[in-house]
Every structure is written in structure tokens, then in C-alpha cells.
Scaffold this motif. Structure first.
Motif, PDB file in Angstrom:
ATOM      1  N   ASP A 122       8.909   9.534  10.382  1.00 58.55           N
ATOM      2  CA  ASP A 122       8.791   8.321  11.204  1.00 58.55           C
ATOM      3  C   ASP A 122       7.403   8.224  11.825  1.00 58.55           C
ATOM      4  OD1 ASP A 122      11.394   7.617  10.630  1.00 58.55           O
ATOM      5  OD2 ASP A 122      12.210   8.422  12.494  1.00 58.55           O
ATOM      6  N   ARG A 123       6.890   9.349  12.301  1.00 56.51           N
ATOM      7  CA  ARG A 123       5.547   9.337  12.889  1.00 56.51           C
ATOM      8  C   ARG A 123       4.500   8.965  11.847  1.00 56.51           C
ATOM      9  NH1 ARG A 123       1.735  12.567  12.416  1.00 56.51           N
ATOM     10  NH2 ARG A 123       3.059  14.185  11.494  1.00 56.51           N
ATOM     11  N   ALA A 124       4.627   9.513  10.640  1.00 56.20           N
ATOM     12  CA  ALA A 124       3.651   9.238   9.581  1.00 56.20           C
ATOM     13  C   ALA A 124       3.708   7.788   9.112  1.00 56.20           C
ATOM     14  CB  ALA A 124       3.891  10.180   8.399  1.00 56.20           C
ATOM     15  N   ALA A 125       4.886   7.174   9.204  1.00 56.69           N
ATOM     16  CA  ALA A 125       5.055   5.799   8.721  1.00 56.69           C
ATOM     17  C   ALA A 125       4.755   4.751   9.777  1.00 56.69           C
ATOM     18  CB  ALA A 125       6.480   5.604   8.217  1.00 56.69           C
ATOM     19  N   ALA A 126       4.610   5.156  11.027  1.00 53.97           N
ATOM     20  CA  ALA A 126       4.484   4.207  12.141  1.00 53.97           C
ATOM     21  C   ALA A 126       3.324   3.238  11.939  1.00 53.97           C
ATOM     22  CB  ALA A 126       4.302   4.967  13.450  1.00 53.97           C
ATOM     23  N   GLY A 127       3.633   1.953  12.097  1.00 56.69           N
ATOM     24  CA  GLY A 127       2.604   0.927  12.034  1.00 56.69           C
ATOM     25  C   GLY A 127       2.197   0.500  10.639  1.00 56.69           C
ATOM     26  N   ARG A 128       2.869   1.022   9.622  1.00 52.96           N
ATOM     27  CA  ARG A 128       2.520   0.664   8.240  1.00 52.96           C
ATOM     28  C   ARG A 128       3.773   0.121   7.557  1.00 52.96           C
ATOM     29  NH1 ARG A 128      -1.389   4.595   9.410  1.00 52.96           N
ATOM     30  NH2 ARG A 128      -3.397   4.202   8.404  1.00 52.96           N
ATOM     31  N   GLU A 129       3.770  -1.170   7.322  1.00 55.76           N
ATOM     32  CA  GLU A 129       5.000  -1.844   6.885  1.00 55.76           C
ATOM     33  C   GLU A 129       5.415  -1.484   5.462  1.00 55.76           C
ATOM     34  OE1 GLU A 129       2.786  -6.012   5.489  1.00 55.76           O
ATOM     35  OE2 GLU A 129       4.229  -6.009   7.136  1.00 55.76           O
ATOM     36  N   ARG A 130       4.493  -1.005   4.646  1.00 55.83           N
ATOM     37  CA  ARG A 130       4.847  -0.664   3.265  1.00 55.83           C
ATOM     38  C   ARG A 130       5.035   0.842   3.072  1.00 55.83           C
ATOM     39  NH1 ARG A 130       0.775  -3.893   2.763  1.00 55.83           N
ATOM     40  NH2 ARG A 130      -0.562  -2.224   1.996  1.00 55.83           N
ATOM     41  N   ILE A 131       5.153   1.588   4.160  1.00 57.90           N
ATOM     42  CA  ILE A 131       5.540   2.992   4.059  1.00 57.90           C
ATOM     43  C   ILE A 131       6.996   3.114   4.487  1.00 57.90           C
ATOM     44  CG2 ILE A 131       5.225   5.324   4.938  1.00 57.90           C
ATOM     45  CD1 ILE A 131       2.304   4.941   5.023  1.00 57.90           C
ATOM     46  N   HIS A 132       7.804   3.669   3.609  1.00 57.60           N
ATOM     47  CA  HIS A 132       9.221   3.885   3.849  1.00 57.60           C
ATOM     48  C   HIS A 132       9.481   5.390   3.886  1.00 57.60           C
ATOM     49  CE1 HIS A 132       9.835  -0.400   2.848  1.00 57.60           C
ATOM     50  NE2 HIS A 132       8.886  -0.165   1.939  1.00 57.60           N
ATOM     51  N   THR A 179      -4.898   0.802  -9.523  1.00 59.09           N
ATOM     52  CA  THR A 179      -5.599   1.032  -8.257  1.00 59.09           C
ATOM     53  C   THR A 179      -4.958   0.316  -7.077  1.00 59.09           C
ATOM     54  OG1 THR A 179      -7.138  -0.768  -8.798  1.00 59.09           O
ATOM     55  CG2 THR A 179      -7.797   1.464  -9.407  1.00 59.09           C
ATOM     56  N   ASN A 180      -3.894  -0.437  -7.295  1.00 61.18           N
ATOM     57  CA  ASN A 180      -3.092  -1.003  -6.204  1.00 61.18           C
ATOM     58  C   ASN A 180      -1.817  -1.571  -6.807  1.00 61.18           C
ATOM     59  OD1 ASN A 180      -3.487  -3.947  -6.838  1.00 61.18           O
ATOM     60  ND2 ASN A 180      -5.613  -3.410  -6.410  1.00 61.18           N
ATOM     61  N   GLY A 181      -0.878  -1.917  -5.945  1.00 63.05           N
ATOM     62  CA  GLY A 181       0.358  -2.519  -6.407  1.00 63.05           C
ATOM     63  C   GLY A 181       1.373  -1.547  -6.969  1.00 63.05           C
ATOM     64  N   ASN A 182       1.166  -0.249  -6.751  1.00 63.54           N
ATOM     65  CA  ASN A 182       2.121   0.753  -7.198  1.00 63.54           C
ATOM     66  C   ASN A 182       3.244   0.922  -6.182  1.00 63.54           C
ATOM     67  OD1 ASN A 182       0.616   1.913  -9.611  1.00 63.54           O
ATOM     68  ND2 ASN A 182      -0.907   2.237  -7.999  1.00 63.54           N
ATOM     69  N   THR A 183       4.344   1.529  -6.637  1.00 63.86           N
ATOM     70  CA  THR A 183       5.372   2.033  -5.743  1.00 63.86           C
ATOM     71  C   THR A 183       5.403   3.542  -5.934  1.00 63.86           C
ATOM     72  OG1 THR A 183       6.657  -0.018  -5.873  1.00 63.86           O
ATOM     73  CG2 THR A 183       7.796   1.963  -5.082  1.00 63.86           C
ATOM     74  N   ILE A 184       5.000   4.263  -4.899  1.00 64.85           N
ATOM     75  CA  ILE A 184       4.726   5.701  -4.991  1.00 64.85           C
ATOM     76  C   ILE A 184       5.738   6.485  -4.173  1.00 64.85           C
ATOM     77  CG2 ILE A 184       3.020   7.516  -4.490  1.00 64.85           C
ATOM     78  CD1 ILE A 184       0.842   5.322  -4.659  1.00 64.85           C
ATOM     79  N   LEU A 185       6.296   7.524  -4.786  1.00 58.02           N
ATOM     80  CA  LEU A 185       7.109   8.496  -4.046  1.00 58.02           C
ATOM     81  C   LEU A 185       6.240   9.709  -3.773  1.00 58.02           C
ATOM     82  CD1 LEU A 185       9.690   9.726  -2.892  1.00 58.02           C
ATOM     83  CD2 LEU A 185      10.312  10.410  -5.228  1.00 58.02           C
ATOM     84  N   MET A 186       6.008  10.003  -2.492  1.00 64.28           N
ATOM     85  CA  MET A 186       5.142  11.103  -2.063  1.00 64.28           C
ATOM     86  C   MET A 186       5.987  12.166  -1.376  1.00 64.28           C
ATOM     87  SD  MET A 186       1.954  12.319  -1.522  1.00 64.28           S
ATOM     88  CE  MET A 186       0.837  10.898  -1.630  1.00 64.28           C
ATOM     89  N   THR A 187       6.205  13.316  -2.039  1.00 59.34           N
ATOM     90  CA  THR A 187       6.914  14.392  -1.355  1.00 59.34           C
ATOM     91  C   THR A 187       5.956  15.101  -0.400  1.00 59.34           C
ATOM     92  OG1 THR A 187       6.453  16.097  -3.027  1.00 59.34           O
ATOM     93  CG2 THR A 187       8.400  14.695  -3.370  1.00 59.34           C
ATOM     94  N   GLY A 188       6.521  15.719   0.624  1.00 61.64           N
ATOM     95  CA  GLY A 188       5.663  16.329   1.635  1.00 61.64           C
ATOM     96  C   GLY A 188       4.814  15.302   2.340  1.00 61.64           C
ATOM     97  N   GLY A 189       5.358  14.109   2.528  1.00 55.28           N
ATOM     98  CA  GLY A 189       4.573  13.003   3.068  1.00 55.28           C
ATOM     99  C   GLY A 189       4.561  12.889   4.572  1.00 55.28           C
TER     100      GLY A 189
END
Length: 257
Positions: free
Chosen positions: A43-53, A3-13
């Protein structure tokens, strides 16, 4: 699925369901790599979230998928969740000879894309603790929308593929199916405003609540999709197909007016 601490690859993200769920997973403590075709949207989807790459990926290109998978594993060795979400949906008229480019692109993106990416990452995932694969299908996997026949067929195929994948990977990698109802996104023109479709944020909240359960359900189903998911089991497939066809046509007409 943890429920936390995962590393997730999200296609269509970069938009829609993928973006909304990436935000939910990030905010609960996961690291998320969002992948898509357009860097600006990512880039827009990741803005302001440090753990989104972000990572650019075109799932229509098999060679690009293989290269992408190698690079993602090198950059994110803790990757333990693959979320196959990327998809396209096209309206098609089957009543006469036509250009099949939309149908072929739909099969490549919606069916071959998840199969290729899963195959490219499976050896890594099998070796990871708490690994999971999430395949996004649709309520239309169970009752097709006749105006989008190839889309519906690819989602039915991914549902079937997910059942086989879950069985073969039992005890090694958790396999989860997420089957959305019609959601207000930009999947098709006008859909983000279409009446009768589930608001995106409400859908993402309901899905996040189910992913927070321990154990995670093997099928993530919001209430709004049960009408389609249970139609055949409850002996009302033909009635549901007719209702869906008529209702979808009316919704598109009202939303596009």
C-alpha cells in the motif's frame, strides 16, 4: 519490450528495487501490479499512483502461487510482462554443521519462486502480444559473494535458467535478464546505508533508461556491474573473487560501525 502501455506483474514490489522500478514503469505509462508478502508495504509503495495495484503473494507456497496466477489473469487479462524480482539474501557460515533453514528458504524464494510463477503464467503470456519475462539475477551470478553462498548460487542458477528460457521462447515471449550490482536497499541488514553500494534511485534511473531502448537489451547491465559480469570473459575471475570478498567485508564493517 514495449516502452509503455504494458501491464506488468512485479514480484517483490513493496520495497527496494521492485518498488523503485514499479514507480518508473508506472510513470512512463504502464499499469503495474506489485506483489509481495506484506499488504502494508504494498500500500505504501502504491500510494498516489493510480495505475499501481497491489496483490499479496508468498512465493514460498506453490499452491498459493498457482491460485495467485489464476486470480491475476482473471483480474488483469491484459497482463503481458512478468517481472520476477522477489528475493532474499542471507549470510551463511559453511565451516561447520548448521541449521539449513536460511539456505532452503533462499532456494525456495530465489529459484523455485520464479520457476513456479513463470510456469503458472506461461500459457497466458505466450498468447499475449508483446509479452516478456524479466528475471532479476545479480552480479553475484557471475562472481559469488562467498559470505552469501546460497544466494549467489541461486542467482547463477536463474541466469542459466533464463538463457534456456530465452532460447525456448524465441519468437513467442521476450526474455530479459536484469543483473544488478550491490544496491543500497534493505536486502540485508545495513545495506541501505552501506558505502560503495549503488544508490537505489540512481540504479533505477539507469535501468529505466535501458528499458526505454528499442529493442530492449537481452541483458540489462548498469556500468557498476560490469566488473563482475565480465570477470571470467576477461580472464580475471580469481582476482575479482578475491577483491570482491575483501571489499564486501570492509564495506559491511564500515557500514555497520
Amino acid at each position: 519490450m514495449k516502452t509503455n502501455g504494458n501491464t506488468i506483474l512485479m514480484t517483490g514490489g513493496g520495497s527496494g528495487i521492485g518498488e523503485a522500478l514499479a514507480h518508473r514503469f508506472h510513470d512512463r505509462g504502464d499499469t503495474v501490479i506489485i506483489a509481495g508478502r506484506r499488504q502494508d508495504a504494498l500500500d505504501r509503495a502504491a500510494a498516489g499512483r493510480e495505475r499501481i495495484h497491489t496483490a499479496v503473494l508468498d512465493v514460498e507456497d506453490d499452491a498459493a502461487v498457482q491460485s495467485f496466477a489464476r486470480q491475476i489473469v482473471a483480474d488483469f487479462p491484459a497482463l503481458n510482462i512478468l517481472f520476477n524480482n522477489a528475493g532474499i539474501m542471507r549470510f551463511e557460515d559453511l565451516t561447520g554443521r548448521r541449521d539449513l533453514s536460511d539456505a532452503e528458504a533462499t532456494v525456495t524464494t530465489n529459484l523455485l519462486g520464479p520457476i513456479r510463477l513463470t510456469n503458472a503464467l506461461i500459457d497466458h503470456l505466450v498468447a499475449q502480444p508483446d509479452a516478456a519475462i524479466v528475471n532479476v539475477t545479480s552480479g553475484l551470478a557471475f562472481v559469488p559473494l562467498v559470505a552469501t553462498p546460497t544466494y549467489s548460487a541461486t542467482k547463477a542458477a536463474i541466469h542459466s535458467y533464463t538463457v534456456s528460457l530465452r532460447t525456448q521462447l524465441a519468437g513467442k515471449v521476450e526474455v530479459i535478464e536484469l543483473a544488478p550490482p550491490g544496491v543500497q536497499t534493505d536486502l540485508t541488514p545495513g545495506q541501505a546505508r552501506r558505502p560503495g553500494y549503488m544508490p537505489l534511485e540512481a540504479f533505477a534511473d539507469a535501468v529505466a533508461a535501458q528499458f526505454a531502448q528499442d529493442p530492449t537489451p537481452s541483458e540489462i547491465l548498469v556500468d557498476e556491474v560490469q566488473f563482475l559480469r565480465q570477470a571470467e570473459r576477461e580472464g580475471r575471475f580469481d582476482e575479482t573473487l578475491k577483491t570482491l570478498t575483501e571489499r564486501a567485508a570492509a564495506q559491511r564493517k564500515a557500514g555497520d560501525a
